[in-house]
Design a protein around this motif. Sequence first.
Motif, PDB file in Angstrom:
ATOM      1  N   GLY A 158      68.860  43.065  57.437  1.00  0.00           N
ATOM      2  CA  GLY A 158      68.609  43.811  58.671  1.00  0.00           C
ATOM      3  C   GLY A 158      68.142  45.240  58.438  1.00  0.00           C
ATOM      4  O   GLY A 158      68.283  46.095  59.321  1.00  0.00           O
ATOM      5  N   PHE A 159      67.561  45.522  57.266  1.00  0.00           N
ATOM      6  CA  PHE A 159      67.100  46.879  56.955  1.00  0.00           C
ATOM      7  C   PHE A 159      65.575  46.948  56.875  1.00  0.00           C
ATOM      8  O   PHE A 159      64.920  46.020  56.387  1.00  0.00           O
ATOM      9  CB  PHE A 159      67.689  47.350  55.620  1.00  0.00           C
ATOM     10  N   ASN A 160      65.024  48.094  57.334  1.00  0.00           N
ATOM     11  CA  ASN A 160      63.578  48.323  57.212  1.00  0.00           C
ATOM     12  C   ASN A 160      63.252  48.973  55.857  1.00  0.00           C
ATOM     13  O   ASN A 160      64.149  49.215  55.046  1.00  0.00           O
ATOM     14  CB  ASN A 160      63.068  49.159  58.395  1.00  0.00           C
ATOM     15  N   ASP A 161      61.958  49.244  55.622  1.00  0.00           N
ATOM     16  CA  ASP A 161      61.527  49.773  54.318  1.00  0.00           C
ATOM     17  C   ASP A 161      62.180  51.120  54.002  1.00  0.00           C
ATOM     18  O   ASP A 161      62.583  51.377  52.867  1.00  0.00           O
ATOM     19  CB  ASP A 161      60.008  49.940  54.285  1.00  0.00           C
ATOM     20  N   GLN A 162      62.277  51.993  55.008  1.00  0.00           N
ATOM     21  CA  GLN A 162      62.857  53.329  54.784  1.00  0.00           C
ATOM     22  C   GLN A 162      64.336  53.208  54.387  1.00  0.00           C
ATOM     23  O   GLN A 162      64.783  53.837  53.424  1.00  0.00           O
ATOM     24  CB  GLN A 162      62.681  54.167  56.062  1.00  0.00           C
ATOM     25  N   GLU A 163      65.069  52.378  55.097  1.00  0.00           N
ATOM     26  CA  GLU A 163      66.489  52.189  54.769  1.00  0.00           C
ATOM     27  C   GLU A 163      66.655  51.561  53.385  1.00  0.00           C
ATOM     28  O   GLU A 163      67.575  51.904  52.635  1.00  0.00           O
ATOM     29  CB  GLU A 163      67.146  51.294  55.828  1.00  0.00           C
TER      30      GLU A 163
END
Length: 270
Positions: A146-151
């Motif tokens: 559930g994480f995007n690239d930035q996270e």
Amino acid sequence: TREPPFDIAALRSDVEDLISDKLELGPALVRLAWHEAASYDSTKKDGSPNSASMRFKPECMYAGNNGLDIPRAALEPLKKKYPQISYADLWVLASYVAIEYMGGPAIPYSWGRVDAKDGAACGPDGRLPDGAQTQKHVRSVFTRLGFNDQETVALIGAHTCGECHLKYSGFEGPWTHDKNGFDNSFFTELLDEDWVVNGKIQQMQMMDRATTRLMMLPSDMCLILDPKYRTYVELYAKDNDRFNSDFSKAFKKLTELGTSNLHPAPAAES
Ligand code: HEM
Ligand code: CA
């Protein structure tokens, strides 16, 4: 905020004492909390994250969890001393204390995680990321969580501390020159060094040409090879405050995956 049913200030200070007696415990506690959460599947809502399910077979036997018996055992005396805290809350609190002890951000802590009862709760093997792989694999694991690239980039910045152990993972060595410190140096090393293959290790890993003492995994290298990931590597290398604040948010989210009704604890005095 709600005062927890255990003396959180005394517990924090006991965790600090454990780490000051054995500095390599700090990074190991961070990896323990990370792997406990990383069994999650955010679409299926299973995998029993943040439940200390890793105490049980089969999860404790998964190859990706090799070596994590050490931080688990180190916390056992504190679980006995503070029986009101769940293992799941204890592991997360200990990781936050370790990050702050090493010079990283103070992450706002919430309590109320519920322990798994037995190994029936364990997620399947094969959900932890594989250091021998690159962006396609890394993006699929972190998207599943559930994480995007930035996270994702912010979270992997935790490789600022600790090291790989041949006997646990088949990889060897630290990512930065201060393995007991927590800052954006994983990103500055990644961008600044000339990374070459280390032919002495059987599995493919990189070493810095200048000192040959640092290492990067293929999964770390992909963060500068993938243009979307690379933007955030450059951002965090330039701005340690931004790294601290983005890491703090992403790690709090990681360590609260799959939980409900957590209570913010009163802030620690520092
Ligand atoms: C250590 C892989 C992401 C925290 C390691 C090790 C490997 C690895 C192979 C060495 C284990 C050993 O031999 O002891 C990966 C991969 C990742 C990833 C493939 C994702 C693509 C993360 C994240 C965190 C993290 C998101 C925390 C937020 C750590 C820490 C250590 C470590 C602190 C050092 C442990 C110690 O010194 O005992 N990781 N990791 N890693 N990892 Fe990661
Ligand atoms: Ca778990």
